[in-house]
Scaffold this active site. Sequence first.
Site, PDB file in Angstrom:
ATOM      1  N   ARG A  54     -50.804 -39.759 -54.990  1.00  0.00           N
ATOM      2  CA  ARG A  54     -50.718 -41.101 -54.410  1.00  0.00           C
ATOM      3  C   ARG A  54     -51.795 -41.203 -53.349  1.00  0.00           C
ATOM      4  O   ARG A  54     -51.967 -40.294 -52.532  1.00  0.00           O
ATOM      5  CB  ARG A  54     -49.345 -41.374 -53.805  1.00  0.00           C
ATOM      6  CG  ARG A  54     -49.313 -42.643 -52.958  1.00  0.00           C
ATOM      7  CD  ARG A  54     -47.923 -43.061 -52.564  1.00  0.00           C
ATOM      8  NE  ARG A  54     -47.197 -43.595 -53.706  1.00  0.00           N
ATOM      9  CZ  ARG A  54     -46.012 -44.197 -53.615  1.00  0.00           C
ATOM     10  NH1 ARG A  54     -45.436 -44.340 -52.425  1.00  0.00           N
ATOM     11  NH2 ARG A  54     -45.403 -44.639 -54.686  1.00  0.00           N
ATOM     12  N   ARG A  90     -38.955 -41.865 -52.918  1.00  0.00           N
ATOM     13  CA  ARG A  90     -38.478 -41.794 -54.309  1.00  0.00           C
ATOM     14  C   ARG A  90     -39.521 -41.210 -55.262  1.00  0.00           C
ATOM     15  O   ARG A  90     -39.213 -40.354 -56.076  1.00  0.00           O
ATOM     16  CB  ARG A  90     -38.056 -43.184 -54.795  1.00  0.00           C
ATOM     17  CG  ARG A  90     -36.649 -43.597 -54.426  1.00  0.00           C
ATOM     18  CD  ARG A  90     -36.571 -45.096 -54.241  1.00  0.00           C
ATOM     19  NE  ARG A  90     -37.432 -45.517 -53.147  1.00  0.00           N
ATOM     20  CZ  ARG A  90     -37.061 -45.460 -51.861  1.00  0.00           C
ATOM     21  NH1 ARG A  90     -35.865 -45.044 -51.542  1.00  0.00           N
ATOM     22  NH2 ARG A  90     -37.898 -45.820 -50.913  1.00  0.00           N
ATOM     23  N   THR A  91     -40.760 -41.710 -55.168  1.00  0.00           N
ATOM     24  CA  THR A  91     -41.772 -41.277 -56.128  1.00  0.00           C
ATOM     25  C   THR A  91     -42.044 -39.783 -55.992  1.00  0.00           C
ATOM     26  O   THR A  91     -42.036 -39.043 -56.978  1.00  0.00           O
ATOM     27  CB  THR A  91     -43.074 -42.082 -55.942  1.00  0.00           C
ATOM     28  OG1 THR A  91     -42.790 -43.468 -56.122  1.00  0.00           O
ATOM     29  CG2 THR A  91     -44.114 -41.663 -56.962  1.00  0.00           C
ATOM     30  N   LYS A 134     -60.327 -32.472 -41.375  1.00  0.00           N
ATOM     31  CA  LYS A 134     -61.567 -31.808 -40.959  1.00  0.00           C
ATOM     32  C   LYS A 134     -62.788 -32.456 -41.600  1.00  0.00           C
ATOM     33  O   LYS A 134     -63.912 -31.985 -41.410  1.00  0.00           O
ATOM     34  CB  LYS A 134     -61.517 -30.331 -41.352  1.00  0.00           C
ATOM     35  CG  LYS A 134     -60.330 -29.565 -40.788  1.00  0.00           C
ATOM     36  CD  LYS A 134     -60.290 -28.141 -41.338  1.00  0.00           C
ATOM     37  CE  LYS A 134     -59.060 -27.386 -40.870  1.00  0.00           C
ATOM     38  NZ  LYS A 134     -58.983 -26.018 -41.458  1.00  0.00           N
ATOM     39  N   HIS A 183     -49.334 -48.680 -60.317  1.00  0.00           N
ATOM     40  CA  HIS A 183     -48.270 -47.701 -60.107  1.00  0.00           C
ATOM     41  C   HIS A 183     -47.648 -47.415 -61.483  1.00  0.00           C
ATOM     42  O   HIS A 183     -46.516 -47.812 -61.758  1.00  0.00           O
ATOM     43  CB  HIS A 183     -47.231 -48.267 -59.142  1.00  0.00           C
ATOM     44  CG  HIS A 183     -46.339 -47.227 -58.520  1.00  0.00           C
ATOM     45  ND1 HIS A 183     -46.232 -45.936 -58.999  1.00  0.00           N
ATOM     46  CD2 HIS A 183     -45.469 -47.292 -57.465  1.00  0.00           C
ATOM     47  CE1 HIS A 183     -45.363 -45.268 -58.266  1.00  0.00           C
ATOM     48  NE2 HIS A 183     -44.899 -46.067 -57.329  1.00  0.00           N
TER      49      HIS A 183
END
Length: 315
Positions: free
Chosen positions: A101, A51-52, A80, A129
């Site tokens: 995120r 959703r986000t 890497k 959030h």
Amino acid sequence: MDNRSLVSIAGHSREKLLYLIDMAREFEAHPNRKILEGKIAATLFFEPSTRTRLSFETAANRLGAKVIGFADPKVTSGTKGEILKDTIMMVSNYADVIIMRHYLEGAAKYASEVTTVPIINAGDGANQHPSQTMLDLYTIYQSQGRLDDLNIYLVGDLKYGRTVHSMLTAMRHFNPTFHFIAPDELAMPEYYKQYCTEQGIRYYEHKDFTVDTIADADILYMTRVQKERFSDLMEYEKVKDAYLLKRDMLAKARPNMKILHPLPRVNEIEYSIDDTPHAYYFQQAKNGLYARQALICDALGISLEDVRNDKTIIP
């Protein structure tokens, strides 16, 4: 640090939150525009999201921006050995705003300190959030007609649930009464309860989750027990089914009571509740588009007046 970054909702005043709600209302009325034409938004998701990420990308696309980024860190140079600072500095060369995120608490704040491109925190570990909180505030306002003087019940994972942590900081401006319903293993952390005390926020703690416990709720905010936050799977198994909302538990619910959930749900809300007038979590998810359109524009310095005077609306 660019002061247009959104790392936490804690720094926003009551006026700023209401301002962003007004902007989200404008976007709900007219979501398709070209106000961000020529801009590039980068979505950097070091942790899984549906959703986000999709709502942020849809928000940018519907406003005319282009989107770059990744949804799986395994496809990046992080595999890497590239450090977060180098990734952020590199992407800053290509994008006007970075939506990130990350699984580490504090990652968004750190990113905002190493670049002048605005950072929007799309979730950092179990910490904050803020974009979810903004859409939650918009949803509460939309469903209740106000934000002030509400009884808000937070249920389930209050220890690791970053959405409920952000909710506390945002609602301090609106004289809420919180009820924390959780088992001991997932109780609201002491420092957040101390925060409530310092801010004059009323709160009560419950272990029982019954029809009587939730009878006075205006907002019933359910949360998922997050398996990914547990290092001990035995602990997860012990609490995963601690609080399940069943349809018969709504027998004494107030007519205005709405059930919210940041989603995804597992089994904490019985599916038969979906067709009741109290279920509001799918509308809540839809509101993520409008709230995140407002946050992207605000990060890019586009004002509410600019939005209201926008001539690029697409019918």
